[in-house]
Design a protein around this motif. Sequence first.
Motif: not given
Length: 193
Positions: A76-98
């Motif tokens: 779920a890591l977005d390779p183009s995302d380099t901003e703070p919170g990148r890992l947290t966003r991937a964590y959220i996407r993985a935890a809440l994946a449909p």
Amino acid sequence: MGRTAGRSPHDTRRALVDAAADAVRARGIHASLDDIARFAGVSKGGLIYHFASKDELILELARDQLAAFQASVDAALDPSDTEPGRLTRAYIRAALAPVEDDVAMRQSLALITQLMTLPAVAELARADAERWDAALAADGLPPDVLTLVVAAADGMSTAPLWGASTQTPAHRRLAQRLLHLTRHPHLWEALTP
């Protein structure tokens, strides 16, 4: 599950871990090695050749569950995302994946719940949680925002355990709002005294 003839040792171990998951789901955490061997379609001796004890097999099953979540975060890591919170966003996407099958999700959560009743698995999970805490804390988000979004994602991800669906518009909106909050943490700061 069929016989293990012709499988590599790795494939056989994988089949045994999968069979252990099926046995625990069907019989509970106290499923015996005989039960697991039956689910795997192997002899008890064949199972013991790969896992010396039930504890060893159950710990491998727990490690497998933890590794599967790590893999889903990595994916779920977005390779183009380099901003703070990148890992947290991937964590959220993985935890809440449909999840297409809420019943399968409930079974997965029930399996984890069963596994967590064992002290060795609880210790393994605690160590994994500490690793996640450290990695997420280093992700660049304010601590209060991090705590809020991770707690919300973790809570939402367990909704199927209580019979709720993860396929609702409200579920998807909340996931999007959590992701938005990680990109705009000042919004949270404006709401807090």
